[in-house]
Structure formats: C-alpha cells, structure tokens
Design a protein around this motif. Structure first.
Motif, PDB file in Angstrom:
ATOM      1  N   VAL A   1      24.127  76.475  57.231  1.00 43.45           N
ATOM      2  CA  VAL A   1      24.792  75.211  57.584  1.00 43.45           C
ATOM      3  C   VAL A   1      23.995  74.606  58.735  1.00 43.45           C
ATOM      4  O   VAL A   1      24.396  74.622  59.896  1.00 43.45           O
TER       5      VAL A   1
ATOM      6  N   VAL B   1      19.469  70.306  55.641  1.00 44.92           N
ATOM      7  CA  VAL B   1      19.939  69.062  55.031  1.00 44.92           C
ATOM      8  C   VAL B   1      18.842  67.990  55.098  1.00 44.92           C
ATOM      9  O   VAL B   1      18.612  67.238  54.137  1.00 44.92           O
TER      10      VAL B   1
ATOM     11  N   LEU C   1      22.722  64.257  47.638  1.00 44.57           N
ATOM     12  CA  LEU C   1      23.175  65.594  48.030  1.00 44.57           C
ATOM     13  C   LEU C   1      23.208  65.712  49.543  1.00 44.57           C
ATOM     14  O   LEU C   1      24.177  66.226  50.115  1.00 44.57           O
TER      15      LEU C   1
ATOM     16  N   SER D   1      26.199  64.143  51.207  1.00 47.15           N
ATOM     17  CA  SER D   1      27.449  64.898  51.081  1.00 47.15           C
ATOM     18  C   SER D   1      27.463  66.127  51.987  1.00 47.15           C
ATOM     19  O   SER D   1      28.528  66.697  52.267  1.00 47.15           O
ATOM     20  N   LEU D   2      26.277  66.534  52.476  1.00 45.84           N
ATOM     21  CA  LEU D   2      26.182  67.713  53.337  1.00 45.84           C
ATOM     22  C   LEU D   2      26.208  67.366  54.822  1.00 45.84           C
ATOM     23  O   LEU D   2      26.742  68.135  55.626  1.00 45.84           O
ATOM     24  N   TYR D   3      25.663  66.195  55.194  1.00 43.37           N
ATOM     25  CA  TYR D   3      25.591  65.819  56.612  1.00 43.37           C
ATOM     26  C   TYR D   3      26.950  65.881  57.313  1.00 43.37           C
ATOM     27  O   TYR D   3      27.067  66.460  58.407  1.00 43.37           O
TER      28      TYR D   3
ATOM     29  N   LEU E   1      29.435  67.736  56.790  1.00 46.39           N
ATOM     30  CA  LEU E   1      29.927  69.112  56.907  1.00 46.39           C
ATOM     31  C   LEU E   1      29.340  69.831  58.108  1.00 46.39           C
ATOM     32  O   LEU E   1      29.877  70.845  58.548  1.00 46.39           O
TER      33      LEU E   1
ATOM     34  N   THR F   1      33.280  73.860  58.182  1.00 50.27           N
ATOM     35  CA  THR F   1      33.118  74.131  56.753  1.00 50.27           C
ATOM     36  C   THR F   1      32.666  75.569  56.538  1.00 50.27           C
ATOM     37  O   THR F   1      31.798  76.067  57.249  1.00 50.27           O
TER      38      THR F   1
ATOM     39  N   PHE G   1      29.717  75.172  51.641  1.00 50.77           N
ATOM     40  CA  PHE G   1      28.453  74.467  51.873  1.00 50.77           C
ATOM     41  C   PHE G   1      27.444  74.824  50.780  1.00 50.77           C
ATOM     42  O   PHE G   1      26.822  73.942  50.179  1.00 50.77           O
TER      43      PHE G   1
ATOM     44  N   ILE H   1      28.399  73.339  47.272  1.00 48.53           N
ATOM     45  CA  ILE H   1      28.068  71.932  47.030  1.00 48.53           C
ATOM     46  C   ILE H   1      26.630  71.800  46.541  1.00 48.53           C
ATOM     47  O   ILE H   1      26.327  71.041  45.610  1.00 48.53           O
ATOM     48  N   ILE H   2      25.723  72.561  47.159  1.00 45.07           N
ATOM     49  CA  ILE H   2      24.317  72.538  46.736  1.00 45.07           C
ATOM     50  C   ILE H   2      24.181  73.073  45.311  1.00 45.07           C
ATOM     51  O   ILE H   2      23.528  72.467  44.454  1.00 45.07           O
TER      52      ILE H   2
ATOM     53  N   TYR I   1      25.583  70.708  42.660  1.00 45.87           N
ATOM     54  CA  TYR I   1      24.768  69.498  42.473  1.00 45.87           C
ATOM     55  C   TYR I   1      23.532  69.796  41.618  1.00 45.87           C
ATOM     56  O   TYR I   1      23.196  69.042  40.711  1.00 45.87           O
TER      57      TYR I   1
END
Length: 278
Positions: free
Chosen positions: A47, A52, A64, A67-69, A71, A76, A81, A84-85, A88
């Motif tokens: 994380v 990212v 992608l 959507s990660l920034y 978090l 999270t 985390f 999500i990767i 995607y």
C-alpha cells in the motif's frame, strides 16, 4: 498450446522493485503474479504511493491508479488493496482472487516466521510435499528457541506432508515429536494413525497396547477408520474400481488394460506434480 494472455497496460521501461522480495516487475501481469505467489510474505508495504505512481506512469493504467490513490490515505486492508489490482487486470479467476485476498487477511497479524509457515503450508496443501518438507526444515533452523508452539506446529505439518508421500513411519515420528512439545489429543490420534498405516495389524495392536492411558484415543481412531471405510465403499473412486474389475472378470481384457493404463497415468502425473519444482 498454452492460453494466450493479452497484456493490460504497457510494458514498463523502469521496473517496480519489491525490496522485501528482491524482485523487479515490468508489467501489470507480473505484478499480479508477485502479489499472488508472495501473499504470505507481503504486508502493508504494497500500500505504497510509489507503487500506485508506477502503475499510473510506467504501466499506463491511470484508471486503476485513480482507484488506488484514495486508499493510500485510508485504513484499507492489504487484501482489499491487492484485490483491486487483481480484479482490474483479470489475470486470475474470481475464486482465485478471493483466496488471495483471504491469504492477505490472515497474514495481517502474523510475524515473519508464521508467514513463512503459512506459505509452506500452502505448498503442502497443493501437493508440493517434497518442496514443503525442505522449506519446513529451513524454517525450523531459523526459529528462535522460545518459539515452542510454532515449532510444534511446523513439526506436525511435516508429518502431514510425509503422509502425502506415504512415508507413514517417518510421519509418525514427526507427530510424536510435535505431541511431546505441545500435547494435544488430535496430534496423538494422528501419531497412532500413522503407526497403524506403517505396521501390520497384529503389530499395531501390540504397539497400541503399550499406551493403556490412551485407550480412549485408540478407540476414537478405530471409529474414524470405520467411518472412512464406509465412505470409501460409497465413493466414486470405489465404483470406478469395481467397474474396472468387472471388465476383467467379464473377459474384456482390452478395455480393462486401456482403463487401467489411463488411471495409472493419472496417478503418475499427480505424483510428478507433487514432487516437481516449487
């Protein structure tokens, strides 16, 4: 021919480096592979803003990354985390991704030795018995002297892996060592079961008689053996075996040998997979 995988995003000019693992990745698919294969070792280090940013600028996956920034500033979980990767990129099916997320969740509060054990347990559970035995020995050499409970659990699981290789006498030794370190009725039953599988029936009866204080446990083992025997009689493999024997008895020799060779090849392939590379 193997399955063709269409890459997601671009191949990075500059790789992302996992310091803990000493591994560099150049694509989203390589990232997913590392996240899956090292779920027992990775922690909150993934994380990371640098990861990212790499996904955004090097692999060219801004959706992608966006959507990660957010978090990065929330509490999270590592599993969410990574999930999500993985979702995607779609390198793995949903059930596999769910399992990976669960591995991260379970590993959140484990120390390095417990994570190592979980990783090797996963290898053993997937039939990599020989490789897992080597890894268990490495773990035992690394463990501090005070880790009595974890030592007992690793030794116990060595016994399980040895059973997977049908080395029941050696497995019994490991179960007994584990029991002596951390007495547990279930472990002693497993010790008796391994001895039972490694000895002639009469020899086992004489052996079990040497543990009168565990008489109730020997009875419990016999109940389980009887239950498993009944399950086997009703199982599909038993029905297939009966069918195979009926072919021989009816004189259909060609069909008997064809089906026999097919079953033998299946067993050979399964064994090779269990002792193959990690």
């Amino acid at each position: 021919m193997g399955r063709v995988i269409l890459c997601t995003g671009e191949y990075a000019r500059t790789p992302y480096y996992f310091e803990t693992l000493g591994i560099r990745v150049y694509s989203a698919e390589e990232l997913c592979y590392v996240l899956k294969e090292n779920a027992f070792l990775l922690d909150r280090e993934i994380v990371d803003k640098k990861l990212v940013k790499w996904i955004d600028e090097e692999v060219k996956l801004p959706d992608l990354a966006s959507s990660l920034y957010p978090l990065l500033h929330q509490k999270t979980s590592v599993g969410a985390f990574a999930g999500i990767i993985l979702q995607y990129v779609k390198l793995y099916d949903p059930d596999t991704i769910k399992h990976i997320e669960e591995v991260y969740r379970k590993g959140a509060n484990l120390n390095a030795y417990e994570k190592g054990k979980s990783r090797v347990d996963y290898m053993a559970a997937n039939g990599k018995y020989t490789a897992s035995l080597l890894e268990y020995d490495v773990l035992l050499e690394q463990l501090p002297e005070g880790e009595k409970e974890l030592t007992a659990r690793i030794i116990h699981n060595k016994g399980v892996a040895l059973c997977g290789l049908f080395l029941f006498e050696e497995a019994a030794e490991q179960f007994k060592k584990s029991y002596d370190l951390l007495p547990d009725e279930e472990t002693f039953i497993e010790f008796l079961a391994a001895k039972r599988l490694s000895m002639e029936e009469g020899d086992y009866v004489s052996f079990a008689a040497g543990f009168p204080e565990y008489y109730e446990l020997t009875l419990e083992l016999e109940k389980r053996v009887e239950s498993l025997r009944n399950e086997w009689l009703l199982s599909e493999p038993k029905q297939q075996l009966d069918m195979l024997l009926s072919l021989k008895e009816e004189g259909d020799v060609a069909a008997y040998y064809e089906e026999s060779n097919h079953k033998i090849q299946e067993l050979k392939d399964k064994y090779r997979a269990s002792v193959g590379s990690r």
